[in-house]
Design an enzyme around this catalytic site. Structure first.
Site, mmCIF file in Angstrom:
data_model
loop_
_atom_site.group_PDB
_atom_site.id
_atom_site.type_symbol
_atom_site.label_atom_id
_atom_site.label_comp_id
_atom_site.label_asym_id
_atom_site.label_seq_id
_atom_site.Cartn_x
_atom_site.Cartn_y
_atom_site.Cartn_z
ATOM 1 N NE ARG A 294 -45.015 -25.485 89.042
ATOM 2 C CZ ARG A 294 -45.940 -24.849 89.748
ATOM 3 N NH1 ARG A 294 -45.652 -23.657 90.277
ATOM 4 N NH2 ARG A 294 -47.124 -25.378 89.963
ATOM 5 C CG HIS B 95 -47.202 -24.149 84.549
ATOM 6 N ND1 HIS B 95 -48.203 -24.218 85.490
ATOM 7 C CD2 HIS B 95 -46.367 -25.185 84.840
ATOM 8 C CE1 HIS B 95 -47.992 -25.236 86.309
ATOM 9 N NE2 HIS B 95 -46.870 -25.832 85.929
ATOM 10 C CG ASN C 13 -50.750 -21.593 86.032
ATOM 11 O OD1 ASN C 13 -49.914 -22.486 86.015
ATOM 12 N ND2 ASN C 13 -51.455 -21.250 84.955
ATOM 13 C CG HIS D 27 -40.169 -31.653 89.303
ATOM 14 N ND1 HIS D 27 -41.231 -32.530 89.435
ATOM 15 C CD2 HIS D 27 -40.710 -30.476 88.881
ATOM 16 C CE1 HIS D 27 -42.357 -31.909 89.105
ATOM 17 N NE2 HIS D 27 -42.063 -30.661 88.769
#
Length: 325
Positions: free
Chosen positions: A67, A71, A99, A196
């Protein structure tokens, strides 16, 4: 004539050498699978070993490292901007509400410290983030893939840039459009959403689906009734309560897509992939064929790792991943 030819030949040779030198310089600056082979040959071993040890101690960090990479790359490109700490005059990306749940910074710091001991000032934080995500996928049971190295670290990290991260309420059309702005196909987007298969979502990200959903429904009709009750029980513990994305939260597999078929997607942006005719076929393919998902995922991850990378003087190699030099 002989003198003229000789002069011409000498000029030609000099021009050839200059052009060749420039080409080699550009090639040296370009991304390469073997970018560090001469200057820091231990880089791959150090990254892999450190990520492996971190995941053995805490398997949930795999989701965090993947992740973090996403990001980072989705904003200013893969330049480790997500690692920079806020300063007195600037609030950085990592302090954005989007975040605050990122994890794995200490793994990146550990890798950087070891590499600075081995080969000071050589390996960028941006490359470390990309390699750590790659290895997290592998050690969690996912596909093996490699990425070219040579990214430089960016000098900009601003909280307002995080507005460009896809929110958990987006529908399929909105996701297709946002990912398309970065050059991703619809298939790339669905494959990357498959990350995910690891990790959890916090209640704050999906509680909108559980009460007063719209003027017609109290609960999102795209959620299986039994699963909706599971989510409601989870949220009784508060906004920070965590719900795994699928039944094997620390194993990289295709259970995420099987869950979507069963209307057990946690976020709106998950379940929309099955609800929408634009993406349902891809979800069905990945649910039926894990190997296909793995292949498309690794290709999409390589593609993501190349987003707006900074090379040469456009960036730097930070000595400390948390601050610019």
């Amino acid at each position: 004539m002989v003198i003229k030819n000789s002069t011409y030949n000498k000029v030609s040779v000099v021009m050839f050498l200059l052009i060749s030198g420039l080409t080699m310089f550009r090639a040296a600056e370009a991304l390469s699978m073997n970018y560090y082979i001469m200057r820091c040959p231990m880089v791959e071993l150090i990254v892999k070993d450190t990520v492996n040890r971190a995941l053995q101690s805490d398997p949930t960090l795999a989701a965090g490292l993947i992740r973090m990479h996403f990001h980072d790359c989705f904003l200013q490109g893969c330049d480790a901007s997500v690692l920079l700490d806020s300063t007195k005059g600037n609030t950085a990306e990592k302090d954005s509400p989007a975040n605050l749940s990122l994890r794995g910074y200490e793994v990146i710091d550990d890798i950087k410290e070891q590499l600075e001991d081995q080969c000071p000032g050589v390996v960028s934080c941006a490359d470390i983030v990309a390699m750590a995500a790659r290895d997290a996928v592998f050690f969690a049971g996912g596909p093996v893939y490699d990425i070219p190295k040579g990214r430089k670290d960016g000098r900009r990290s601003k909280i307002e840039d995080t507005r460009n991260l896809p929110p958990p309420t987006f529908n399929s059309s909105e996701l297709i459009r946002m990912f398309g702005q970065h050059g991703f196909t619809t298939q790339d987007m669905v494959a990357l959403s498959g990350a995910h298969t690891l990790g959890v979502a916090r209640c704050a990200s999906f509680k909108n689906r559980l009460a007063n959903f719209d003027s017609t429904h109290n609960v999102d009709p795209d959620i299986d009734t039994q699963f909706a009750n599971t989510l409601i029980r989870t949220c009784k513990a508060g906004d920070n309560a965590e719900q795994p994305f699928d039944r094997s939260r620390n194993t990289f597999d295709n259970n995420y897509f099987i869950g979507l078929q069963n209307k057990a997607g946690v976020l709106s942006s998950d379940q929309t992939l099955f609800s929408s005719p634009q993406t349902r076929g891809i979800v069905n393919n990945y649910a039926m064929n894990e190997a296909m998902f793995f292949l498309d995922f690794q290709q999409a991850m390589v593609k993501m790792s190349l987003l707006d990378v900074k090379e040469g003087s456009k960036g730097e190699v930070r000595q400390n991943c948390r601050k610019i030099n």
